[in-house]
Design a protein around this motif. Structure first.
Motif, PDB file in Angstrom:
ATOM      1  N   UNK A 123      41.015  33.315  34.775  1.00 10.51           N
ATOM      2  CA  UNK A 123      42.042  32.667  33.963  1.00 10.51           C
ATOM      3  C   UNK A 123      41.539  32.241  32.589  1.00 10.51           C
ATOM      4  N   UNK A 124      40.265  32.418  32.322  1.00  3.09           N
ATOM      5  CA  UNK A 124      39.667  31.935  31.078  1.00  3.09           C
ATOM      6  C   UNK A 124      39.691  33.007  29.993  1.00  3.09           C
ATOM      7  N   UNK A 125      39.566  32.577  28.755  1.00  4.37           N
ATOM      8  CA  UNK A 125      39.353  33.518  27.651  1.00  4.37           C
ATOM      9  C   UNK A 125      37.853  33.735  27.492  1.00  4.37           C
ATOM     10  N   UNK A 126      37.496  34.746  26.698  1.00  3.81           N
ATOM     11  CA  UNK A 126      36.063  34.972  26.501  1.00  3.81           C
ATOM     12  C   UNK A 126      35.415  33.823  25.748  1.00  3.81           C
ATOM     13  N   UNK A 167      30.320  25.009  37.041  1.00  2.07           N
ATOM     14  CA  UNK A 167      30.077  26.221  37.811  1.00  2.07           C
ATOM     15  C   UNK A 167      31.107  27.261  37.388  1.00  2.07           C
ATOM     16  N   UNK A 168      30.651  28.473  37.159  1.00  2.00           N
ATOM     17  CA  UNK A 168      31.554  29.587  36.861  1.00  2.00           C
ATOM     18  C   UNK A 168      31.964  30.242  38.174  1.00  2.00           C
ATOM     19  N   UNK A 169      33.275  30.451  38.363  1.00  2.55           N
ATOM     20  CA  UNK A 169      33.780  31.126  39.554  1.00  2.55           C
ATOM     21  C   UNK A 169      34.296  32.499  39.138  1.00  2.55           C
ATOM     22  N   UNK A 170      33.632  33.537  39.606  1.00  2.00           N
ATOM     23  CA  UNK A 170      34.007  34.908  39.264  1.00  2.00           C
ATOM     24  C   UNK A 170      35.186  35.375  40.110  1.00  2.00           C
ATOM     25  N   UNK A 171      35.899  36.409  39.664  1.00  2.00           N
ATOM     26  CA  UNK A 171      36.949  36.998  40.500  1.00  2.00           C
ATOM     27  C   UNK A 171      36.357  37.550  41.792  1.00  2.00           C
ATOM     28  N   UNK A 172      37.129  37.502  42.852  1.00  2.00           N
ATOM     29  CA  UNK A 172      36.639  37.925  44.165  1.00  2.00           C
ATOM     30  C   UNK A 172      36.492  39.444  44.259  1.00  2.00           C
ATOM     31  N   UNK A 173      35.521  39.862  45.047  1.00  2.00           N
ATOM     32  CA  UNK A 173      35.399  41.268  45.446  1.00  2.00           C
ATOM     33  C   UNK A 173      36.261  41.448  46.690  1.00  2.00           C
ATOM     34  N   UNK A 174      37.340  42.256  46.622  1.00  2.00           N
ATOM     35  CA  UNK A 174      38.340  42.253  47.687  1.00  2.00           C
ATOM     36  C   UNK A 174      38.159  43.293  48.790  1.00  2.00           C
TER      37      UNK A 174
END
Length: 245
Positions: A5-8, A57-64
């Motif tokens: 949901x973040x911008x770069x 903490x950075x939360x990355x997109x999930x590996x599905x």
């Protein structure tokens, strides 16, 4: 910070080297629970841990999609080989590390991923410019872990707490009636079964009716607390390699 949901520019401002990478599976969970159960629960635990941690903490997109061929007889299940899975995880961690987030906890929601995650985390720690640790949420919930099945009480409880609209409540009794009591067909400490369809009629192991939302709330709290403790250990750990002897 949720990367998705973040911008770069938001990401660029993150002052941390810690990241969480949720890892799940898209696979059958009986007639009552969604194919994305393992992704949803891994994401929920990662978000709970990040929110409770005293630091960024950075939360990355999930590996599905994970290692799930054992559920191949049930429509909608997706899987990749262990080699592909390990490569995807390793390269995703490498990209996180490229931006400075080089201490990564792999928050896992699928039992079939456990062995591959343990192996790839060791490879990352030994050979890459990063440090990774696997964390499987249902191994971190105390005595509740004894009830872990598949689409059973623990996963159903978590879903009822974090995604209640996705539980087909009208099918819970059907799920219960077609379930097995345990995973596999064991003889002399060896599992004769290769795929889950060999021992469960509808893909369920355990009693989903024993998973109320209140239990799910407790499970999320326990897993989140365990993840917070792990994050603190990962942040403070000296990850430099010892000298060769």
């Amino acid at each position: 910070m949720d990367l998705f949901d973040s911008t770069w520019t938001d990401a660029d401002a993150a002052a941390t080297d810690l990241a969480l990478l949720p890892v799940g599976s898209t696979e059958q969970h009986g007639p009552h629970a969604p194919l994305g159960t393992d992704v949803l629960t891994a994401e929920a635990v990662a978000e709970a841990g990040a929110a409770a941690y005293d630091g960024e903490v950075v939360v990355a997109p999930a590996i599905p999609v994970g290692v799930a061929e054992e559920h191949r007889q049930f429509t909608g299940t997706l899987w990749v080989s262990e080699d592909t899975f390990r490569s995807y995880v390793r390269e995703t961690v490498a990209s996180l590390a490229h931006h400075g987030w080089d201490r990564v906890v792999l928050v896992n929601g699928h039992g079939g991923n456990v062995g591959a995650l343990r192996e790839v985390a060791a490879t990352i720690a030994r050979h890459d410019a990063a440090y990774a640790v696997p964390f499987t949420w249902f191994e971190a919930v105390g005595d509740h872990g004894d009830d872990m099945g598949h689409g059973g009480p623990l996963e159903t409880a978590m879903l009822r707490h974090v995604a209640p609209d996705l539980v087909r409540e009208e099918r819970v009794e059907e799920a219960r009636e077609g379930s097995s009591d345990g995973w596999g067909e064991w003889v002399s400490y060896a599992n004769l079964a290769v795929d889950s369809a060999e021992f469960t009629e509808n893909g369920v192991v355990g009693d989903p009716a024993a998973g109320p939302a209140e239990r799910g709330e407790e499970l999320l709290e326990l897993a989140g607390e365990a993840l917070v403790s792990l994050l603190a250990a990962v942040e403070s750990r000296d990850v430099s390699l010892p000298p060769h002897k």
